[in-house]
Design a protein around this motif. Structure first.
Motif, PDB file in Angstrom:
ATOM      1  N   ARG A   1      -0.253  -0.104   3.733  1.00 61.61           N
ATOM      2  CA  ARG A   1      -0.294  -1.558   3.615  1.00 61.61           C
ATOM      3  C   ARG A   1       0.962  -2.159   4.220  1.00 61.61           C
ATOM      4  NH1 ARG A   1       0.103  -1.436  -2.987  1.00 61.61           N
ATOM      5  NH2 ARG A   1       2.259  -0.644  -3.132  1.00 61.61           N
ATOM      6  N   GLN A   2       0.842  -3.403   4.592  1.00 57.56           N
ATOM      7  CA  GLN A   2       1.983  -4.119   5.144  1.00 57.56           C
ATOM      8  C   GLN A   2       1.961  -5.558   4.651  1.00 57.56           C
ATOM      9  OE1 GLN A   2       2.607  -3.768   9.400  1.00 57.56           O
ATOM     10  NE2 GLN A   2       4.803  -4.101   9.073  1.00 57.56           N
ATOM     11  N   ALA A   3       3.011  -5.919   3.951  1.00 58.53           N
ATOM     12  CA  ALA A   3       3.170  -7.290   3.471  1.00 58.53           C
ATOM     13  C   ALA A   3       4.026  -8.069   4.458  1.00 58.53           C
ATOM     14  CB  ALA A   3       3.819  -7.288   2.094  1.00 58.53           C
ATOM     15  N   PRO A   4       3.903  -9.389   4.474  1.00 55.33           N
ATOM     16  CA  PRO A   4       4.703 -10.201   5.403  1.00 55.33           C
ATOM     17  C   PRO A   4       6.190  -9.934   5.248  1.00 55.33           C
ATOM     18  CG  PRO A   4       3.016 -11.532   4.374  1.00 55.33           C
ATOM     19  CD  PRO A   4       2.989 -10.211   3.681  1.00 55.33           C
ATOM     20  N   GLY A   5       6.844  -9.638   6.352  1.00 59.83           N
ATOM     21  CA  GLY A   5       8.278  -9.429   6.335  1.00 59.83           C
ATOM     22  C   GLY A   5       8.715  -8.083   5.791  1.00 59.83           C
ATOM     23  N   LYS A   6       7.752  -7.217   5.491  1.00 56.77           N
ATOM     24  CA  LYS A   6       8.099  -5.906   4.946  1.00 56.77           C
ATOM     25  C   LYS A   6       7.610  -4.789   5.862  1.00 56.77           C
ATOM     26  CE  LYS A   6       8.219  -7.243   0.097  1.00 56.77           C
ATOM     27  NZ  LYS A   6       7.781  -6.900  -1.277  1.00 56.77           N
TER      28      LYS A   6
ATOM     29  N   THR B   1       0.186  -7.823  -2.710  1.00 56.28           N
ATOM     30  CA  THR B   1      -0.440  -8.669  -1.707  1.00 56.28           C
ATOM     31  C   THR B   1      -0.005  -8.172  -0.328  1.00 56.28           C
ATOM     32  OG1 THR B   1      -0.572 -10.614  -3.121  1.00 56.28           O
ATOM     33  CG2 THR B   1      -0.518 -10.988  -0.741  1.00 56.28           C
ATOM     34  N   ALA B   2      -0.981  -7.836   0.508  1.00 62.09           N
ATOM     35  CA  ALA B   2      -0.674  -7.246   1.812  1.00 62.09           C
ATOM     36  C   ALA B   2      -1.968  -7.085   2.609  1.00 62.09           C
ATOM     37  CB  ALA B   2      -0.014  -5.883   1.649  1.00 62.09           C
ATOM     38  N   VAL B   3      -1.806  -6.724   3.851  1.00 68.79           N
ATOM     39  CA  VAL B   3      -2.953  -6.274   4.647  1.00 68.79           C
ATOM     40  C   VAL B   3      -3.043  -4.759   4.466  1.00 68.79           C
ATOM     41  CG1 VAL B   3      -3.996  -6.106   6.929  1.00 68.79           C
ATOM     42  CG2 VAL B   3      -2.660  -8.140   6.307  1.00 68.79           C
ATOM     43  N   TYR B   4      -4.220  -4.300   4.112  1.00 65.18           N
ATOM     44  CA  TYR B   4      -4.440  -2.887   3.848  1.00 65.18           C
ATOM     45  C   TYR B   4      -5.201  -2.253   5.021  1.00 65.18           C
ATOM     46  CZ  TYR B   4      -2.763  -3.277  -0.923  1.00 65.18           C
ATOM     47  OH  TYR B   4      -1.959  -3.460  -2.021  1.00 65.18           O
ATOM     48  N   TYR B   5      -4.679  -1.131   5.468  1.00 64.58           N
ATOM     49  CA  TYR B   5      -5.248  -0.411   6.611  1.00 64.58           C
ATOM     50  C   TYR B   5      -5.618   1.006   6.199  1.00 64.58           C
ATOM     51  CZ  TYR B   5      -2.664  -3.983   9.286  1.00 64.58           C
ATOM     52  OH  TYR B   5      -2.156  -5.161   9.793  1.00 64.58           O
ATOM     53  N   CYS B   6      -6.714   1.523   6.734  1.00 67.41           N
ATOM     54  CA  CYS B   6      -6.976   2.958   6.606  1.00 67.41           C
ATOM     55  C   CYS B   6      -6.633   3.621   7.934  1.00 67.41           C
ATOM     56  CB  CYS B   6      -8.417   3.243   6.206  1.00 67.41           C
ATOM     57  SG  CYS B   6      -9.683   2.764   7.392  1.00 67.41           S
ATOM     58  N   ASP B   7      -6.245   4.876   7.835  1.00 69.67           N
ATOM     59  CA  ASP B   7      -5.853   5.601   9.033  1.00 69.67           C
ATOM     60  C   ASP B   7      -6.476   6.989   9.054  1.00 69.67           C
ATOM     61  OD1 ASP B   7      -3.129   6.034   7.090  1.00 69.67           O
ATOM     62  OD2 ASP B   7      -3.870   7.835   8.103  1.00 69.67           O
TER      63      ASP B   7
END
Length: 122
Positions: free
Chosen positions: A38-43, A92-98
């Motif tokens: 996951r990636q949150a804004p600014g993180k 809260t973040a955008v969640y990605y699968c890889d």
């Protein structure tokens, strides 16, 4: 061509639950480990779970999600699921699968999807 498509994101209250799905195509799904980050804004990007292709290797959970998140896979449907319980605002973040380069979660990431937004808010 490897393709990963995440779905199931949305708005959820703190303490609530959500199930994400990751549908894969373009490769022999059952032979590869699949993870989520996951990636949150600014993180920075944060990897927090991975399921290997074989049950001889343990599923990986980062301490921050252990006991609350469960990853599973259905090789017949080429799909990985992520059940998330007791969600926190800071998740809260955008969640990605890889998809990894092989069956082990110790291998590098070869590809990831477009992501799905999860917002934890009252």
């Amino acid at each position: 061509q490897v393709q990963l498509v995440e779905s199931g994101g949305g708005l959820v209250q703190p303490g609530g639950s959500l199930r994400l799905s990751c549908a894969a195509s373009g490769f022999t799904f059952a032979d590869y480990a699949i993870g989520w980050f996951r990636q949150a804004p600014g993180k920075e990007r944060e990897g927090f779970t991975c399921i290997p292709s074989s049950s001889s290797e343990e599923i990986y959970y980062a301490d921050v999600v252990k006991g609350r998140f469960t990853i599973s896979r259905d090789n017949a449907k080429n799909t990985v699921y992520l059940q998330k319980n007791k969600l926190r605002r800071e998740e809260t973040a955008v969640y990605y699968c890889d998809a990894r380069t092989g069956g082990s979660c110790n291998l590098a990431i070869r590809s990831w999807g477009q992501g799905t937004q999860v917002t934890v808010s009252a």
